[in-house]
Scaffold this active site. Structure first.
Site, PDB file in Angstrom:
ATOM      1  N   LYS A  13      50.310 -24.838 149.041  1.00 19.37           N
ATOM      2  CA  LYS A  13      51.652 -25.441 149.065  1.00 19.37           C
ATOM      3  C   LYS A  13      52.744 -24.368 149.067  1.00 19.37           C
ATOM      4  O   LYS A  13      53.713 -24.460 149.807  1.00 19.37           O
ATOM      5  CB  LYS A  13      51.878 -26.359 147.853  1.00 19.37           C
ATOM      6  CG  LYS A  13      50.931 -27.528 147.759  1.00 19.37           C
ATOM      7  CD  LYS A  13      51.358 -28.501 146.669  1.00 19.37           C
ATOM      8  CE  LYS A  13      51.384 -27.928 145.266  1.00 19.37           C
ATOM      9  NZ  LYS A  13      50.041 -27.583 144.725  1.00 19.37           N
ATOM     10  N   ARG A  88      54.329 -35.050 141.476  1.00 18.35           N
ATOM     11  CA  ARG A  88      52.911 -34.950 141.142  1.00 18.35           C
ATOM     12  C   ARG A  88      52.386 -36.265 140.583  1.00 18.35           C
ATOM     13  O   ARG A  88      51.188 -36.395 140.346  1.00 18.35           O
ATOM     14  CB  ARG A  88      52.704 -33.860 140.087  1.00 18.35           C
ATOM     15  CG  ARG A  88      52.328 -32.487 140.682  1.00 18.35           C
ATOM     16  CD  ARG A  88      52.258 -31.524 139.521  1.00 18.35           C
ATOM     17  NE  ARG A  88      51.451 -30.356 139.713  1.00 18.35           N
ATOM     18  CZ  ARG A  88      51.926 -29.175 140.107  1.00 18.35           C
ATOM     19  NH1 ARG A  88      53.174 -29.030 140.455  1.00 18.35           N
ATOM     20  NH2 ARG A  88      51.120 -28.139 140.183  1.00 18.35           N
ATOM     21  N   ARG A 128      43.934 -15.443 143.388  1.00 15.02           N
ATOM     22  CA  ARG A 128      45.343 -15.413 143.803  1.00 15.02           C
ATOM     23  C   ARG A 128      46.116 -14.323 143.061  1.00 15.02           C
ATOM     24  O   ARG A 128      45.960 -14.122 141.863  1.00 15.02           O
ATOM     25  CB  ARG A 128      45.959 -16.793 143.507  1.00 15.02           C
ATOM     26  CG  ARG A 128      47.421 -16.894 143.808  1.00 15.02           C
ATOM     27  CD  ARG A 128      47.837 -18.313 144.041  1.00 15.02           C
ATOM     28  NE  ARG A 128      47.802 -19.158 142.838  1.00 15.02           N
ATOM     29  CZ  ARG A 128      48.164 -20.434 142.838  1.00 15.02           C
ATOM     30  NH1 ARG A 128      48.576 -21.013 143.955  1.00 15.02           N
ATOM     31  NH2 ARG A 128      48.107 -21.146 141.733  1.00 15.02           N
ATOM     32  N   ARG A 163      48.698 -15.134 137.946  1.00 11.01           N
ATOM     33  CA  ARG A 163      49.420 -16.056 137.078  1.00 11.01           C
ATOM     34  C   ARG A 163      48.596 -16.327 135.829  1.00 11.01           C
ATOM     35  O   ARG A 163      47.376 -16.380 135.907  1.00 11.01           O
ATOM     36  CB  ARG A 163      49.634 -17.382 137.826  1.00 11.01           C
ATOM     37  CG  ARG A 163      51.013 -17.531 138.379  1.00 11.01           C
ATOM     38  CD  ARG A 163      51.112 -18.691 139.309  1.00 11.01           C
ATOM     39  NE  ARG A 163      50.735 -19.972 138.715  1.00 11.01           N
ATOM     40  CZ  ARG A 163      50.895 -21.143 139.330  1.00 11.01           C
ATOM     41  NH1 ARG A 163      51.412 -21.176 140.546  1.00 11.01           N
ATOM     42  NH2 ARG A 163      50.544 -22.267 138.760  1.00 11.01           N
ATOM     43  N   ARG A 174      43.498 -28.406 135.797  1.00 12.73           N
ATOM     44  CA  ARG A 174      44.595 -28.745 136.723  1.00 12.73           C
ATOM     45  C   ARG A 174      44.075 -29.564 137.897  1.00 12.73           C
ATOM     46  O   ARG A 174      44.737 -30.474 138.380  1.00 12.73           O
ATOM     47  CB  ARG A 174      45.285 -27.464 137.205  1.00 12.73           C
ATOM     48  CG  ARG A 174      46.185 -26.847 136.131  1.00 12.73           C
ATOM     49  CD  ARG A 174      46.360 -25.364 136.298  1.00 12.73           C
ATOM     50  NE  ARG A 174      47.084 -24.971 137.473  1.00 12.73           N
ATOM     51  CZ  ARG A 174      46.968 -23.756 138.046  1.00 12.73           C
ATOM     52  NH1 ARG A 174      46.155 -22.855 137.544  1.00 12.73           N
ATOM     53  NH2 ARG A 174      47.678 -23.476 139.102  1.00 12.73           N
TER      54      ARG A 174
HETATM   55  P1  AMP Z   1      52.563 -24.915 140.110  1.00 13.42           P
HETATM   56  O1  AMP Z   1      53.223 -23.575 140.229  1.00 13.42           O
HETATM   57  O2  AMP Z   1      53.104 -25.917 141.087  1.00 13.42           O
HETATM   58  O3  AMP Z   1      51.058 -24.824 140.151  1.00 13.42           O
HETATM   59  O4  AMP Z   1      52.945 -25.478 138.659  1.00 13.42           O
HETATM   60  C1  AMP Z   1      52.568 -24.796 137.494  1.00 13.42           C
HETATM   61  C2  AMP Z   1      52.628 -25.727 136.294  1.00 13.42           C
HETATM   62  O5  AMP Z   1      53.980 -26.213 136.131  1.00 13.42           O
HETATM   63  C3  AMP Z   1      51.778 -26.985 136.398  1.00 13.42           C
HETATM   64  O6  AMP Z   1      50.417 -26.753 136.050  1.00 13.42           O
HETATM   65  C4  AMP Z   1      52.503 -27.905 135.425  1.00 13.42           C
HETATM   66  O7  AMP Z   1      52.227 -27.545 134.076  1.00 13.42           O
HETATM   67  C5  AMP Z   1      53.964 -27.568 135.679  1.00 13.42           C
HETATM   68  N1  AMP Z   1      54.538 -28.417 136.750  1.00 13.42           N
HETATM   69  C6  AMP Z   1      55.036 -28.000 137.953  1.00 13.42           C
HETATM   70  N2  AMP Z   1      55.471 -29.038 138.690  1.00 13.42           N
HETATM   71  C7  AMP Z   1      55.247 -30.148 137.950  1.00 13.42           C
HETATM   72  C8  AMP Z   1      55.456 -31.547 138.174  1.00 13.42           C
HETATM   73  N3  AMP Z   1      55.997 -32.012 139.314  1.00 13.42           N
HETATM   74  N4  AMP Z   1      55.086 -32.406 137.198  1.00 13.42           N
HETATM   75  C9  AMP Z   1      54.567 -31.965 136.031  1.00 13.42           C
HETATM   76  N5  AMP Z   1      54.317 -30.667 135.764  1.00 13.42           N
HETATM   77  C10 AMP Z   1      54.658 -29.753 136.706  1.00 13.42           C
END
Ligand code: AMP
Length: 220
Positions: A13, A88, A128, A163, A174
């Site tokens: 993404k 999400r 990553r 990360r 996740r």
């Molecule tokens: P990402 O970088 O998109 O993988 O997001 C990292 C973390 O941020 C996720 O594992 C969630 O803990 C939180 N997060 C990001 N976007 C959302 C969302 N739309 N809803 C809930 N938690 C989110």
């Protein structure tokens, strides 16, 4: 146009979202990036967000929805954006639909689903590496997209890091959470006839196909 990027963590993404952002001239908005920034703050909210993220849990819908609504009122996203990592859940998708209906009634809305098998997701996530320079944020993969010089960003020369939540234990959690929500989320966009699904194997090919789809969709 508002483009929602759907897909499991590590499905691409961020990588594809950034290329689309550059090619289409739309701001890339990543809720993960927004929350990572907030989690570095020493506030109560920052602390809570850090706990959710580090355990692989979702940040609660109310917090996410308020954060995104505030971001979408800013000037740089008034004509559209690439939304990476949001929505999400169906509750978030409904909130986005209502917000755009009210504030951007003319804007087109579409979702791109990056559909990658779970075994490959785990491999992608544990390998990553991300550029630590926030203004750059280039994403690498030790196996499939290594930097020219180990640990150094090709684009800006900053240090690359993994990360905190990109470990095998957290990625499994996740991924489970993604699967709990994804069917309903994808059905939500399918019902609106605004969903394009692709298994992005080769980056350039996937981007080309998505851009062709978006071109066609814009003309409808
Ligand atoms: P990402 O970088 O998109 O993988 O997001 C990292 C973390 O941020 C996720 O594992 C969630 O803990 C939180 N997060 C990001 N976007 C959302 C969302 N739309 N809803 C809930 N938690 C989110």
């Amino acid at each position: 146009m508002y483009i929602v990027m759907l897909g499991a963590p590590g499905s691409g993404k961020g990588t594809i979202g950034k290329i689309l952002s550059h090619d289409l001239g739309l701001t890339h908005v990543s809720t993960g990036d927004i929350f990572r920034e907030q989690s570095n703050k020493k506030t109560e909210l920052g602390k809570k967000i850090r706990e959710y993220m580090e355990s692989g849990a979702l940040v609660p819908d109310e917090v996410v929805i308020e954060t995104v609504k505030a971001r979408l009122l800013e000037e740089d996203v008034k004509d559209g954006a690439i939304l990476d990592g949001f929505p999400r859940t169906v509750a978030q998708a409904e909130a986005l639909r209502d917000f755009l209906k009210e504030n951007r009634p003319e804007a087109k809305r579409v979702a791109i689903e990056l559909d990658v098998p779970d075994a490959e997701i785990v491999r992608r996530v544990v390998n990553r590496l991300i550029c630590t320079n926030k203004a750059c944020g280039e994403i690498y993969n030790k196996e499939t997209r290594p930097p020219k010089q180990e640990g150094i960003c090709d684009v800006c020369g900053s240090e690359l890091k993994r990360r905190k939540d990109d470990n095998e234990e957290t990625v499994t959690k996740r991924l489970d959470i993604y699967h709990q929500n994804s069917k309903n989320l994808i059905d939500f966009y399918r019902k609106n006839n605004a969903l394009y699904s692709i298994y992005p194997q080769e980056l350039e090919v996937a981007v080309k196909k998505i851009e062709e789809f978006l071109e066609e969709y814009k003309r409808k």
